[in-house]
Design an enzyme around this catalytic site. Structure first.
Site, PDB file in Angstrom:
ATOM      1  N   GLY A 227       0.825  -1.197   0.000  1.00  0.00           N
ATOM      2  CA  GLY A 227       0.000   0.000   0.000  1.00  0.00           C
ATOM      3  C   GLY A 227       0.862   1.251   0.000  1.00  0.00           C
ATOM      4  N   GLY A 230       4.794   1.193  -0.195  1.00  0.00           N
ATOM      5  CA  GLY A 230       5.505   0.756  -1.388  1.00  0.00           C
ATOM      6  C   GLY A 230       5.410  -0.729  -1.634  1.00  0.00           C
ATOM      7  N   GLY A 257      -3.193  -3.225  -6.862  1.00  0.00           N
ATOM      8  CA  GLY A 257      -2.312  -4.388  -6.829  1.00  0.00           C
ATOM      9  C   GLY A 257      -2.162  -5.029  -8.194  1.00  0.00           C
ATOM     10  N   ASP A 258      -3.252  -5.100  -8.951  1.00  0.00           N
ATOM     11  CA  ASP A 258      -3.189  -5.650 -10.304  1.00  0.00           C
ATOM     12  C   ASP A 258      -2.275  -4.799 -11.185  1.00  0.00           C
ATOM     13  OD1 ASP A 258      -5.191  -7.322  -9.305  1.00  0.00           O
ATOM     14  OD2 ASP A 258      -6.779  -6.026 -10.072  1.00  0.00           O
TER      15      ASP A 258
END
Length: 312
Positions: A227, A230, A257-258
């Site tokens: 998040g 980093g 995240g993707d």
């Protein structure tokens, strides 16, 4: 070329609130958006926007409204394997502070015949590919070991099999790490801790220590997203922490995240080293987090500020 497999595609409906969500209250949304999504489709959309050659494999009923949304939201090379049942609908609620609340449905039941057809489709699509990304949760009927079966089929049936990345969680991730030997996994710190049976830690050094228990014994490398802290990349040779660029204002974490995984793969197929691939992952994830709703990063959205890289 990069191939993605999305086992549980979803219509992502995002509602933006002008104020924080208040449980049990009636609130008016300021905006709404609908996108064809699912983790692998998200990865493919970011890669396609970056100019990469990408192919998206997914189960999809011919009359599913998802097909219309997919055609409208992304120009992708899609391999659709027919199934019965429509793609699930996911609802995301975002507020001005960047807090995202998600409600995800399980998806339609997958038959044995459809599962085998999906494996065959992935094998065929993977001919000539550099990476195969297996992404997202598994629908009912697939079995926790489905990604292991895909990996085994690709490695045994493709003459020059691609490297394989896995982005899933829970029992599916545990089964894949136990028996699949993927080249890369991309959990967040919570998913990594659950996999290792450890306490959740967000400090980069602690995250790297947890990951070293499985890298390279069980997986080739691990990209752990943190998040706002980093990401950490752990390989057989090193562990590296990357900070997010400065002045990132989080508007929605949907797809961040993707996008990180897409950024890593984008750099890797361009021949860049691990440090550059990690930096690319952080820039792409940060870019998507700074966008509203379910928008995904394009090259024009990438932040230009410094990404600090530290060897742990």
């Amino acid at each position: 070329m990069i191939v993605t497999l999305t086992m549980n595609p979803a219509l992502d409906r995002t509602m933006s609130l002008p104020a924080p969500l208040e449980a049990g209250e009636v609130q008016a949304a300021s905006a709404s958006r609908e996108d064809a999504a699912g983790k692998g489709v998200n990865v493919a959309r970011v890669l396609a926007a970056a100019g990469d050659d990408v192919r998206a494999v997914l189960p999809l009923a011919p009359t599913d409204p998802y097909a219309v949304a997919l055609a409208a939201s992304a120009a992708l090379d899609v391999v659709a394997v027919p199934i019965t049942g429509y793609a699930r609908v996911n609802l995301a609620i975002t507020d001005p502070e960047g807090t995202t609340t998600k409600l995800n449905l399980p998806g339609p039941e997958l038959s044995h015949e459809a599962a085998e057809a999906l494996i065959d489709a992935v094998v065929a699509a993977s001919e000539g590919a550099e990476w195969l990304a297996l992404c997202g949760s598994l629908p009912p009927g697939a079995g926790d070991d489905f990604y292991v079966r895909v990996i085994d089929a690709v490695r045994s049936r493709v003459e020059n099999p691609p490297l394989i990345a896995v982005d899933t969680s829970g029992s599916a991730l545990a089964a894949t790490v136990a028996a699949g030997n993927p080249d890369l996994i991309k959990p967040n710190e919570i998913e990594l801790a659950e996999l290792a049976g450890a306490d959740v830690r967000s400090e980069p050094a602690a995250v790297a220590e947890i990951a070293r228990a499985i890298v390279p014994a069980k997986v080739g490398s691990a990209l752990i997203t943190l998040g706002g802290d980093g990401a950490v990349l752990v390989t057989a040779d090193a562990a590296i922490h990357a900070t997010i660029p400065p002045n990132i204002s989080v508007r929605s974490t949907v797809g961040a995240g993707d996008s990180s995984l897409a950024g890593y793969l984008h750099a890797h197929v361009a021949g860049q080293n691990d440090r550059a691939a990690l930096e690319s992952a952080v820039r792409h994830g940060s870019a998507t987090a700074s966008l509203p709703g379910t928008r995904l990063a394009t090259p024009a959205d990438l932040p230009l500020g410094e990404v600090a890289l530290t060897t742990l």
